[in-house]
Scaffold this active site. Structure first.
Site, PDB file in Angstrom:
ATOM      1  N   ASP A  80      -3.702 -29.973   2.905  1.00  0.00           N
ATOM      2  CA  ASP A  80      -4.650 -29.866   2.232  1.00  0.00           C
ATOM      3  C   ASP A  80      -4.573 -30.051   0.994  1.00  0.00           C
ATOM      4  O   ASP A  80      -3.705 -30.841   0.430  1.00  0.00           O
ATOM      5  CB  ASP A  80      -4.309 -28.376   2.245  1.00  0.00           C
ATOM      6  CG  ASP A  80      -5.145 -27.324   0.704  1.00  0.00           C
ATOM      7  OD1 ASP A  80      -6.381 -27.471   1.046  1.00  0.00           O
ATOM      8  OD2 ASP A  80      -5.049 -25.302   1.100  1.00  0.00           O
ATOM      9  N   LYS A  81      -5.674 -29.729  -0.184  1.00  0.00           N
ATOM     10  CA  LYS A  81      -5.604 -29.999  -1.529  1.00  0.00           C
ATOM     11  C   LYS A  81      -5.742 -29.426  -2.595  1.00  0.00           C
ATOM     12  O   LYS A  81      -6.315 -28.533  -2.160  1.00  0.00           O
ATOM     13  CB  LYS A  81      -6.466 -31.194  -1.327  1.00  0.00           C
ATOM     14  CG  LYS A  81      -7.377 -31.461  -3.109  1.00  0.00           C
ATOM     15  CD  LYS A  81      -8.656 -30.079  -3.232  1.00  0.00           C
ATOM     16  CE  LYS A  81      -9.188 -30.673  -4.181  1.00  0.00           C
ATOM     17  NZ  LYS A  81     -10.323 -29.749  -4.857  1.00  0.00           N
ATOM     18  N   HIS A  82      -5.047 -29.222  -3.802  1.00  0.00           N
ATOM     19  CA  HIS A  82      -5.329 -28.585  -4.913  1.00  0.00           C
ATOM     20  C   HIS A  82      -5.477 -28.797  -6.262  1.00  0.00           C
ATOM     21  O   HIS A  82      -5.467 -30.438  -6.256  1.00  0.00           O
ATOM     22  CB  HIS A  82      -3.699 -27.696  -4.618  1.00  0.00           C
ATOM     23  CG  HIS A  82      -3.842 -26.901  -6.431  1.00  0.00           C
ATOM     24  ND1 HIS A  82      -4.548 -25.130  -5.634  1.00  0.00           N
ATOM     25  CD2 HIS A  82      -4.155 -27.294  -7.838  1.00  0.00           C
ATOM     26  CE1 HIS A  82      -5.080 -24.822  -6.746  1.00  0.00           C
ATOM     27  NE2 HIS A  82      -4.104 -25.565  -8.366  1.00  0.00           N
ATOM     28  N   SER A  83      -6.894 -28.423  -6.645  1.00  0.00           N
ATOM     29  CA  SER A  83      -6.855 -28.736  -7.873  1.00  0.00           C
ATOM     30  C   SER A  83      -6.558 -28.394  -9.034  1.00  0.00           C
ATOM     31  O   SER A  83      -6.525 -26.771  -9.177  1.00  0.00           O
ATOM     32  CB  SER A  83      -8.636 -29.395  -7.979  1.00  0.00           C
ATOM     33  OG  SER A  83      -8.996 -29.486  -9.541  1.00  0.00           O
ATOM     34  N   THR A 120     -14.306 -21.905  -6.544  1.00  0.00           N
ATOM     35  CA  THR A 120     -14.715 -22.969  -5.174  1.00  0.00           C
ATOM     36  C   THR A 120     -14.841 -21.295  -4.286  1.00  0.00           C
ATOM     37  O   THR A 120     -16.488 -21.446  -3.595  1.00  0.00           O
ATOM     38  CB  THR A 120     -14.007 -23.496  -4.251  1.00  0.00           C
ATOM     39  OG1 THR A 120     -13.288 -24.847  -4.792  1.00  0.00           O
ATOM     40  CG2 THR A 120     -13.691 -23.727  -2.608  1.00  0.00           C
ATOM     41  N   ARG A 168       2.014 -12.512 -16.172  1.00  0.00           N
ATOM     42  CA  ARG A 168       1.516 -13.753 -17.295  1.00  0.00           C
ATOM     43  C   ARG A 168       0.550 -13.421 -18.206  1.00  0.00           C
ATOM     44  O   ARG A 168       0.636 -14.303 -18.481  1.00  0.00           O
ATOM     45  CB  ARG A 168       1.741 -14.811 -16.198  1.00  0.00           C
ATOM     46  CG  ARG A 168       2.866 -15.235 -16.043  1.00  0.00           C
ATOM     47  CD  ARG A 168       3.313 -16.626 -14.807  1.00  0.00           C
ATOM     48  NE  ARG A 168       2.321 -17.683 -15.146  1.00  0.00           N
ATOM     49  CZ  ARG A 168       2.202 -17.829 -14.808  1.00  0.00           C
ATOM     50  NH1 ARG A 168       1.589 -17.961 -12.874  1.00  0.00           N
ATOM     51  NH2 ARG A 168       1.362 -19.453 -14.602  1.00  0.00           N
ATOM     52  N   SER A 183       3.100 -20.823  -8.455  1.00  0.00           N
ATOM     53  CA  SER A 183       2.055 -19.818  -8.184  1.00  0.00           C
ATOM     54  C   SER A 183       1.228 -20.747  -7.315  1.00  0.00           C
ATOM     55  O   SER A 183       1.471 -20.402  -6.721  1.00  0.00           O
ATOM     56  CB  SER A 183       1.459 -19.266 -10.194  1.00  0.00           C
ATOM     57  OG  SER A 183       0.031 -18.932  -9.553  1.00  0.00           O
ATOM     58  N   LYS A 187       1.428 -20.135  -2.816  1.00  0.00           N
ATOM     59  CA  LYS A 187       0.501 -19.776  -1.855  1.00  0.00           C
ATOM     60  C   LYS A 187       0.317 -21.002  -0.986  1.00  0.00           C
ATOM     61  O   LYS A 187      -0.459 -20.489   0.274  1.00  0.00           O
ATOM     62  CB  LYS A 187      -1.216 -19.816  -2.766  1.00  0.00           C
ATOM     63  CG  LYS A 187      -0.790 -18.488  -3.807  1.00  0.00           C
ATOM     64  CD  LYS A 187      -2.004 -18.706  -4.515  1.00  0.00           C
ATOM     65  CE  LYS A 187      -2.132 -18.848  -5.465  1.00  0.00           C
ATOM     66  NZ  LYS A 187      -2.160 -18.808  -7.024  1.00  0.00           N
ATOM     67  N   LYS A 188       0.246 -21.920  -1.357  1.00  0.00           N
ATOM     68  CA  LYS A 188       0.459 -23.660  -0.595  1.00  0.00           C
ATOM     69  C   LYS A 188       1.252 -23.293   0.571  1.00  0.00           C
ATOM     70  O   LYS A 188       0.964 -23.628   1.760  1.00  0.00           O
ATOM     71  CB  LYS A 188       0.240 -24.739  -1.572  1.00  0.00           C
ATOM     72  CG  LYS A 188      -0.839 -24.985  -2.471  1.00  0.00           C
ATOM     73  CD  LYS A 188      -2.613 -24.820  -1.419  1.00  0.00           C
ATOM     74  CE  LYS A 188      -3.909 -25.012  -2.484  1.00  0.00           C
ATOM     75  NZ  LYS A 188      -4.891 -24.918  -1.500  1.00  0.00           N
TER      76      LYS A 188
END
Length: 435
Positions: A80-83, A120, A168, A183, A187-188
């Site tokens: 996966d990828k996260h931005s 997204t 938060r 955080s 999730k990832k």
């Protein structure tokens, strides 16, 4: 140990044990620890920080607060990828089908827009019928048969993060690097990943406007994710102007289709997307070098395989089977389109990218309140990249709006976001560095 003792120890700058952190997370997930105590803990972390092992423990405890997906039956590398978010950043829409067409399995858990940044899920909700919250059976079926599925976070994945983030958000503790790290990664990791590539944005349209801040966050994410057992790397990428040549939900979906049809060659979005694809393939040991990975990604686009994969993902998750061929038949189109002309000759030398994102929200393309409905049709197209020479009267963008009044307001905001002068500068570097 009592929760107030955990808070006291962190307030005093002491290092918490993994067991102590796990008990605290378990307590606030179950509701046994009050919101006031969770807020006090978050503020203590904001002031005193966390060591790497503490952040790993917090991430794992939040991951384990709900379901952790197991993809051992898939037989493909789980990646996966996260931005960290930006303006005109629709990379996930292109990246997931590109690498899925090359053998990776991508169960991508994505989010909605946050502040000035686009989400997204909001983009995908532009598409009639697309189900961003499928049940686990459909999620698994789509990943197994298509190679990728982009969906939202279910209530069963990292529920501790949902509770902590809500607190938060209203206690001025969002911008804590350990809490951001936990955080994102909880999730990832709950999605059952084997490898992860991070796109950490820096610049006027990013949450991290300073390069050293971006490096700090990138290092934290990479070190903690690797410490939690997921092979991870990060690219720091420029967000001093919109990444795509557009901003707005349905408009960015169209951009993604054009990209996958090979119509965005030489763009900043191509540079970032192909670099991330190469890094994902390299991390999953599908290729031996980043250059080989980029070549395979380019071939997946040229052959049409990536576009076909995107179309199959859309239809598998409830969208139209003919979406790739007839996208505007299944997405809302703005009632008004207005051109923005350059007020003078010169070079586009700078951009307040955050203000471009805020202008999209002003058009209705984002939320001011969490309960606000999103107008998926509005936004900007034809945004020229920095370094472009223009003459007075040249079209530098197009506005897509619901009415003339909002278009006029957006025109003024967009013009105020860009600087045109005779000084000039070359195009910005898209990929700043790798960590």
């Amino acid at each position: 140990m009592l929760p107030q003792e955990t808070i006291r120890r962190k307030r005093n700058g002491e290092t918490l044990s993994g067991e102590e952190i796990a008990r605290f997370v378990e307590g606030f997930t179950a509701g046994a620890i009050s919101e006031g105590q969770v807020a006090a803990f978050a503020m203590a972390v904001w002031f005193k920080g966390m060591a790497r092992d503490e952040t790993v423990a917090l991430t794992l405890a939040m991951r384990d607060s709900g379901d952790v997906l197991d993809w051992s039956d898939i037989g493909s590398p789980i990646a996966d990828k996260h931005s960290t978010g930006g303006v005109g950043d629709n990379v996930s829409l292109m990246l997931a089908p590109i690498v899925a067409s090359l053998g990776l399995a991508v169960p991508m858990i994505s989010g909605r827009g946050l502040g000035h940044t686009g989400g997204t899920l909001d983009k995908l909700e532009s598409i009639a019928g697309y189900n961003i919250m499928p049940d686990e059976a459909l999620f698994r079926k789509t990943v197994r048969e298509t190679g990728c599925a982009i969906i939202g976070q279910t209530g069963d994945l990292a529920p501790a993060d949902k509770r902590l983030y809500a607190i938060r958000d209203v206690t001025a503790t969002v911008d804590s690097v350990p809490l951001i790290t936990a955080s994102i990664l909880s999730k990832k990791l709950a999605a059952g990943l084997e490898t992860l590539v991070l796109d950490v944005k820096v610049g006027s349209g990013a949450f991290m406007t300073d390069l050293e801040e971006a490096r700090t966050l990138a290092r934290s994410l990479v070190e903690v994710a690797n410490g939690a057992g997921v092979k991870t790397s990060a690219l720091i990428t420029d967000m001093n102007e919109p990444l795509a040549d557009c901003a707005g939900n349905a408009l960015e979906v169209i951009h993604a289709l054009d990209f996958l049809k090979g119509l965005k060659q030489g763009s900043r979005s191509e540079a970032v997307t192909l670099a991330l694809a190469a890094e994902m393939l390299l991390s999953a040991c599908v290729v031996a070098t980043a250059e080989e990975g980029r070549g395979q990604a380019e071939a997946a686009i040229a052959s049409g395989r990536a576009l076909e994969t995107f179309g199959r993902m859309i239809s598998s998750l409830g969208g139209p089977a003919d979406f790739v061929d007839r996208p505007w038949a299944h997405m809302p189109k703005a009632a008004v389109e207005v051109v923005v002309e350059a007020p003078q000759a010169g070079v586009l030398t700078s951009c307040k990218a955050r203000e471009v994102g805020m202008a999209v929200i002003g058009l209705g393309g984002g939320r001011i309140l969490p309960s606000d409905a999103v107008d998926h049709s509005v936004g900007f197209t034809g945004l020229l990249p920095l370094g472009t020479r223009v003459e007075k009267g040249d079209v530098i963008a197009r506005i897509h709006a619901r009415d003339e009044g909002s278009a006029a307001k957006a025109r003024a905001e967009l013009l105020a976001s860009y600087t045109i002068d005779e000084g000039g500068q070359g195009p910005r570097i898209s990929i700043v560095e790798k960590i």
